[in-house]
Enzyme design. Sequence first.
Site, PDB file in Angstrom:
ATOM      1  N   HIS A   1       0.843  -1.208   0.000  1.00 30.42           N
ATOM      2  CA  HIS A   1       0.000   0.000   0.000  1.00 30.42           C
ATOM      3  C   HIS A   1       0.877   1.257   0.000  1.00 30.42           C
ATOM      4  CE1 HIS A   1      -3.226  -2.638   2.089  1.00 30.42           C
ATOM      5  NE2 HIS A   1      -3.708  -2.341   0.905  1.00 30.42           N
TER       6      HIS A   1
ATOM      7  N   LYS B   1     -15.471  -8.309   4.370  1.00 24.38           N
ATOM      8  CA  LYS B   1     -14.331  -8.631   5.240  1.00 24.38           C
ATOM      9  C   LYS B   1     -14.676  -8.293   6.688  1.00 24.38           C
ATOM     10  CE  LYS B   1     -10.686  -7.703   1.859  1.00 24.38           C
ATOM     11  NZ  LYS B   1      -9.599  -6.792   1.493  1.00 24.38           N
TER      12      LYS B   1
ATOM     13  N   ARG C   1      -2.230  -6.280  -8.183  1.00 26.80           N
ATOM     14  CA  ARG C   1      -1.098  -7.154  -7.877  1.00 26.80           C
ATOM     15  C   ARG C   1      -0.921  -8.246  -8.918  1.00 26.80           C
ATOM     16  NH1 ARG C   1      -3.129  -8.911  -2.224  1.00 26.80           N
ATOM     17  NH2 ARG C   1      -5.010  -8.758  -3.490  1.00 26.80           N
TER      18      ARG C   1
ATOM     19  N   SER D   1      -2.906  -8.200   3.095  1.00 29.84           N
ATOM     20  CA  SER D   1      -3.095  -7.942   4.527  1.00 29.84           C
ATOM     21  C   SER D   1      -3.476  -9.232   5.251  1.00 29.84           C
ATOM     22  CB  SER D   1      -4.180  -6.893   4.728  1.00 29.84           C
ATOM     23  OG  SER D   1      -3.815  -5.711   4.068  1.00 29.84           O
TER      24      SER D   1
HETATM   25  N1  COA Z   1       0.518  -4.270  -2.544  1.00 32.60           N
HETATM   26  C1  COA Z   1       0.254  -5.281  -1.730  1.00 32.60           C
HETATM   27  N2  COA Z   1      -0.989  -5.632  -1.358  1.00 32.60           N
HETATM   28  C2  COA Z   1      -1.999  -4.919  -1.845  1.00 32.60           C
HETATM   29  C3  COA Z   1      -1.798  -3.856  -2.707  1.00 32.60           C
HETATM   30  C4  COA Z   1      -0.468  -3.534  -3.058  1.00 32.60           C
HETATM   31  N3  COA Z   1      -0.179  -2.547  -3.874  1.00 32.60           N
HETATM   32  N4  COA Z   1      -2.994  -3.360  -3.046  1.00 32.60           N
HETATM   33  C5  COA Z   1      -3.908  -4.092  -2.407  1.00 32.60           C
HETATM   34  N5  COA Z   1      -3.308  -5.046  -1.675  1.00 32.60           N
HETATM   35  C6  COA Z   1      -3.975  -6.103  -0.928  1.00 32.60           C
HETATM   36  C7  COA Z   1      -4.425  -5.719   0.439  1.00 32.60           C
HETATM   37  O1  COA Z   1      -3.464  -6.029   1.406  1.00 32.60           O
HETATM   38  C8  COA Z   1      -5.685  -6.529   0.603  1.00 32.60           C
HETATM   39  O2  COA Z   1      -5.405  -7.810   1.052  1.00 32.60           O
HETATM   40  P1  COA Z   1      -6.531  -8.723   1.766  1.00 32.60           P
HETATM   41  O3  COA Z   1      -7.583  -9.042   0.720  1.00 32.60           O
HETATM   42  O4  COA Z   1      -5.773  -9.913   2.196  1.00 32.60           O
HETATM   43  O5  COA Z   1      -7.095  -7.893   2.890  1.00 32.60           O
HETATM   44  C9  COA Z   1      -6.239  -6.595  -0.817  1.00 32.60           C
HETATM   45  O6  COA Z   1      -5.144  -6.408  -1.654  1.00 32.60           O
HETATM   46  C10 COA Z   1      -7.203  -5.508  -1.157  1.00 32.60           C
HETATM   47  O7  COA Z   1      -7.471  -4.729  -0.038  1.00 32.60           O
HETATM   48  P2  COA Z   1      -7.418  -3.202   0.093  1.00 32.60           P
HETATM   49  O8  COA Z   1      -6.516  -2.563  -0.920  1.00 32.60           O
HETATM   50  O9  COA Z   1      -7.146  -2.878   1.516  1.00 32.60           O
HETATM   51  O10 COA Z   1      -8.860  -2.798  -0.301  1.00 32.60           O
HETATM   52  P3  COA Z   1     -10.199  -3.569  -0.432  1.00 32.60           P
HETATM   53  O11 COA Z   1     -10.247  -4.334  -1.709  1.00 32.60           O
HETATM   54  O12 COA Z   1     -10.542  -4.301   0.813  1.00 32.60           O
HETATM   55  O13 COA Z   1     -11.092  -2.271  -0.568  1.00 32.60           O
HETATM   56  C11 COA Z   1     -12.997  -0.954  -0.904  1.00 32.60           C
HETATM   57  C12 COA Z   1     -12.342  -2.304  -1.092  1.00 32.60           C
HETATM   58  C13 COA Z   1     -12.913  -0.493   0.539  1.00 32.60           C
HETATM   59  C14 COA Z   1     -12.323   0.062  -1.816  1.00 32.60           C
HETATM   60  C15 COA Z   1     -14.463  -1.163  -1.321  1.00 32.60           C
HETATM   61  O14 COA Z   1     -15.025  -2.187  -0.531  1.00 32.60           O
HETATM   62  C16 COA Z   1     -15.284   0.109  -1.157  1.00 32.60           C
HETATM   63  O15 COA Z   1     -15.242   0.973  -2.001  1.00 32.60           O
HETATM   64  N6  COA Z   1     -16.017   0.226  -0.029  1.00 32.60           N
HETATM   65  C17 COA Z   1     -16.866   1.394   0.253  1.00 32.60           C
HETATM   66  C18 COA Z   1     -18.333   1.021   0.044  1.00 32.60           C
HETATM   67  C19 COA Z   1     -18.697   1.044  -1.423  1.00 32.60           C
HETATM   68  O16 COA Z   1     -18.683   2.070  -2.092  1.00 32.60           O
HETATM   69  N7  COA Z   1     -19.068  -0.133  -1.934  1.00 32.60           N
HETATM   70  C20 COA Z   1     -19.425  -0.297  -3.325  1.00 32.60           C
HETATM   71  C21 COA Z   1     -18.204  -0.578  -4.149  1.00 32.60           C
HETATM   72  S1  COA Z   1     -18.626  -0.790  -5.853  1.00 32.60           S
END
Ligand code: COA
Length: 163
Positions: free
Chosen positions: A18, A42, A95, A133
């Site tokens: 991140h 999650k 990724r 994560s």
């Molecule tokens: N390097 C390493 N790991 C990375 C990374 C990078 N550059 N980018 C993402 N990751 C990993 C994270 O560690 C995470 O791992 P996990 O699945 O084991 O937890 C995963 O990739 C993605 O997680 P993260 O980047 O933290 O975001 P997310 O996918 O959980 O986020 C939201 C999703 C929060 C953006 C989405 O749910 C959202 O927009 N929520 C708000 C409500 C909404 O509008 N919903 C409708 C959406 S259409």
Amino acid sequence: MNKIGIYPGTFDPMTNGHLNIIIRSLKIVDKLIIGVADNLNKTPLLSIEERIDIIIKDLNANKLTEKNIEIYSVKGLLMEFAKEHNANCIIRGLRAVSDFEYEFQMTGMNYQLKPEVETVFLMSSDNNSFISSNLVKEVHKLGGDVSKFVSDNTIKVLNKKNK
Ligand code: COA
């Protein structure tokens, strides 16, 4: 024109992957807003406050606090949050091919909600492409060394949680 980008995520916890995306995003936007959200699929280990606290400390440790970065919790729809903050774009890290389908769906839905906000993808750098994560939490819980993937401060927080 000021380009405002939002980097949203669950950040449970923020990893070096991140952080790498944050640093690179600063090359393409004038202001970066880190949006700490809850992904309804999650169950986070850390509270929103704990996740934000980790991000603030990691930005501090990497001398990024003087940059134009703001951190907020996202309550409700990301696209409404983007509108409130006058954001031009959403930034996401990609990724591997396995991320594509999920990101493709989310981007499509977000585009339907607010077509004026573009989603921009940055490819993870080589050494971060396998970090997640969840894996960090699992390896740490089972006693493995996660110091290559998260900050020392994050490890302290995880140690407390897993006591
Ligand atoms: N390097 C390493 N790991 C990375 C990374 C990078 N550059 N980018 C993402 N990751 C990993 C994270 O560690 C995470 O791992 P996990 O699945 O084991 O937890 C995963 O990739 C993605 O997680 P993260 O980047 O933290 O975001 P997310 O996918 O959980 O986020 C939201 C999703 C929060 C953006 C989405 O749910 C959202 O927009 N929520 C708000 C409500 C909404 O509008 N919903 C409708 C959406 S259409």
